[in-house]
Design a protein around this motif. Sequence first.
Motif, PDB file in Angstrom:
ATOM      1  N   PRO A  51      -2.818  65.495-106.916  1.00  0.00           N
ATOM      2  CA  PRO A  51      -1.637  64.652-107.097  1.00  0.00           C
ATOM      3  C   PRO A  51      -1.659  63.878-108.415  1.00  0.00           C
ATOM      4  N   THR A  52      -2.810  63.474-108.887  1.00  0.00           N
ATOM      5  CA  THR A  52      -2.846  62.692-110.109  1.00  0.00           C
ATOM      6  C   THR A  52      -2.567  63.562-111.328  1.00  0.00           C
ATOM      7  N   LEU A  53      -2.801  64.859-111.226  1.00  0.00           N
ATOM      8  CA  LEU A  53      -2.586  65.751-112.353  1.00  0.00           C
ATOM      9  C   LEU A  53      -1.191  66.357-112.354  1.00  0.00           C
ATOM     10  N   SER A  54      -0.491  66.248-111.251  1.00  0.00           N
ATOM     11  CA  SER A  54       0.836  66.840-111.182  1.00  0.00           C
ATOM     12  C   SER A  54       1.888  65.791-111.533  1.00  0.00           C
ATOM     13  N   THR A  55       3.118  66.076-111.203  1.00  0.00           N
ATOM     14  CA  THR A  55       4.200  65.171-111.554  1.00  0.00           C
ATOM     15  C   THR A  55       4.120  63.889-110.741  1.00  0.00           C
ATOM     16  N   ALA A  56       4.877  62.908-111.168  1.00  0.00           N
ATOM     17  CA  ALA A  56       4.897  61.617-110.494  1.00  0.00           C
ATOM     18  C   ALA A  56       5.505  61.712-109.101  1.00  0.00           C
ATOM     19  N   GLU A  57       6.056  62.874-108.743  1.00  0.00           N
ATOM     20  CA  GLU A  57       6.625  63.041-107.411  1.00  0.00           C
ATOM     21  C   GLU A  57       5.566  62.913-106.325  1.00  0.00           C
ATOM     22  N   ASN A  58       4.310  63.051-106.631  1.00  0.00           N
ATOM     23  CA  ASN A  58       3.229  62.963-105.647  1.00  0.00           C
ATOM     24  C   ASN A  58       2.580  61.588-105.639  1.00  0.00           C
ATOM     25  N   ALA A  59       3.198  60.615-106.277  1.00  0.00           N
ATOM     26  CA  ALA A  59       2.624  59.277-106.333  1.00  0.00           C
ATOM     27  C   ALA A  59       3.729  58.228-106.310  1.00  0.00           C
ATOM     28  N   TYR A  60       3.441  57.122-105.654  1.00  0.00           N
ATOM     29  CA  TYR A  60       4.328  55.965-105.670  1.00  0.00           C
ATOM     30  C   TYR A  60       3.577  54.811-106.307  1.00  0.00           C
ATOM     31  N   ASP A  61       4.211  54.151-107.241  1.00  0.00           N
ATOM     32  CA  ASP A  61       3.613  53.020-107.949  1.00  0.00           C
ATOM     33  C   ASP A  61       4.148  51.727-107.341  1.00  0.00           C
ATOM     34  N   PHE A  62       3.245  50.887-106.838  1.00  0.00           N
ATOM     35  CA  PHE A  62       3.614  49.620-106.219  1.00  0.00           C
ATOM     36  C   PHE A  62       3.109  48.426-107.026  1.00  0.00           C
ATOM     37  N   GLY A  63       2.986  48.561-108.316  1.00  0.00           N
ATOM     38  CA  GLY A  63       2.494  47.459-109.141  1.00  0.00           C
ATOM     39  C   GLY A  63       0.981  47.459-109.213  1.00  0.00           C
ATOM     40  N   ASP A  64       0.339  46.740-108.292  1.00  0.00           N
ATOM     41  CA  ASP A  64      -1.127  46.683-108.264  1.00  0.00           C
ATOM     42  C   ASP A  64      -1.758  47.902-107.607  1.00  0.00           C
ATOM     43  N   LEU A  69      -1.122  65.983 -93.718  1.00  0.00           N
ATOM     44  CA  LEU A  69      -0.697  64.979 -94.677  1.00  0.00           C
ATOM     45  C   LEU A  69      -1.938  64.249 -95.162  1.00  0.00           C
ATOM     46  N   ASN A  70      -2.090  64.142 -96.469  1.00  0.00           N
ATOM     47  CA  ASN A  70      -3.214  63.438 -97.074  1.00  0.00           C
ATOM     48  C   ASN A  70      -2.669  62.252 -97.871  1.00  0.00           C
ATOM     49  N   LEU A  71      -3.251  61.077 -97.654  1.00  0.00           N
ATOM     50  CA  LEU A  71      -2.853  59.863 -98.366  1.00  0.00           C
ATOM     51  C   LEU A  71      -4.070  59.202 -98.972  1.00  0.00           C
ATOM     52  N   SER A  72      -3.889  58.615-100.133  1.00  0.00           N
ATOM     53  CA  SER A  72      -4.943  57.841-100.774  1.00  0.00           C
ATOM     54  C   SER A  72      -4.302  56.629-101.442  1.00  0.00           C
ATOM     55  N   VAL A  73      -4.884  55.463-101.218  1.00  0.00           N
ATOM     56  CA  VAL A  73      -4.388  54.232-101.826  1.00  0.00           C
ATOM     57  C   VAL A  73      -5.408  53.789-102.859  1.00  0.00           C
ATOM     58  N   GLN A  74      -4.933  53.569-104.076  1.00  0.00           N
ATOM     59  CA  GLN A  74      -5.833  53.137-105.142  1.00  0.00           C
ATOM     60  C   GLN A  74      -5.328  51.842-105.762  1.00  0.00           C
ATOM     61  N   LYS A  75      -6.257  50.948-105.984  1.00  0.00           N
ATOM     62  CA  LYS A  75      -5.948  49.703-106.703  1.00  0.00           C
ATOM     63  C   LYS A  75      -6.025  50.021-108.187  1.00  0.00           C
ATOM     64  N   LYS A  83       2.588  42.044 -97.488  1.00  0.00           N
ATOM     65  CA  LYS A  83       3.724  42.949 -97.292  1.00  0.00           C
ATOM     66  C   LYS A  83       3.250  44.389 -97.436  1.00  0.00           C
ATOM     67  N   PRO A  84       3.493  45.231 -96.409  1.00  0.00           N
ATOM     68  CA  PRO A  84       3.046  46.629 -96.490  1.00  0.00           C
ATOM     69  C   PRO A  84       3.711  47.393 -97.629  1.00  0.00           C
ATOM     70  N   LEU A  85       3.017  48.395 -98.113  1.00  0.00           N
ATOM     71  CA  LEU A  85       3.562  49.321 -99.104  1.00  0.00           C
ATOM     72  C   LEU A  85       4.291  50.398 -98.300  1.00  0.00           C
ATOM     73  N   GLU A  86       5.587  50.559 -98.520  1.00  0.00           N
ATOM     74  CA  GLU A  86       6.362  51.515 -97.739  1.00  0.00           C
ATOM     75  C   GLU A  86       6.945  52.581 -98.648  1.00  0.00           C
ATOM     76  N   LEU A  87       6.840  53.822 -98.200  1.00  0.00           N
ATOM     77  CA  LEU A  87       7.385  54.927 -98.968  1.00  0.00           C
ATOM     78  C   LEU A  87       7.878  56.004 -98.027  1.00  0.00           C
ATOM     79  N   SER A  88       8.701  56.866 -98.569  1.00  0.00           N
ATOM     80  CA  SER A  88       9.271  57.961 -97.794  1.00  0.00           C
ATOM     81  C   SER A  88       9.401  59.178 -98.708  1.00  0.00           C
TER      82      SER A  88
END
Length: 146
Positions: free
Chosen positions: A15-28, A60-66, A133-138
Amino acid sequence: MRFKKYFLLLLLLCPTLSTAENAYDFGDYIVYYNAFTADTLPPQMATAYGILRSRYKGVLNLSVQKKPHPGQLPQTVNADVKVMAVNRAGQLKTLESRRVAEGKAIYYLSEFRVSNKEVVTFNISLKPKGVIKPLELSFKQQFYVD
């Protein structure tokens, strides 16, 4: 063990090497996601993670990174994960997410049934430790099994 490291790399780096469609940016934080059918996993990897290989099973695979400070690498973090999936017919599925940790890497796997050409909308809520506040995405994904 070699397969686990390869699987982790496959799921987290793609996901990090592909387009931004595989990532959501929440600031921090940045949330990376990937959804695929379980039959695409090599048998050894599926066995290592307790995943039944089937073209009718989605993963479904999810990863949260600071986000890092300048000169540092991103840090994966623990999070409370809630996933709801709905298809076009309105069938709602609550997905159980399993936390997997290898070294400093943390990711969450959810398994679910799919049929050919099924479009699934994933509604995801992630709450990293210390975040109010939770990070929410769809996102939507279509699965092909035939």
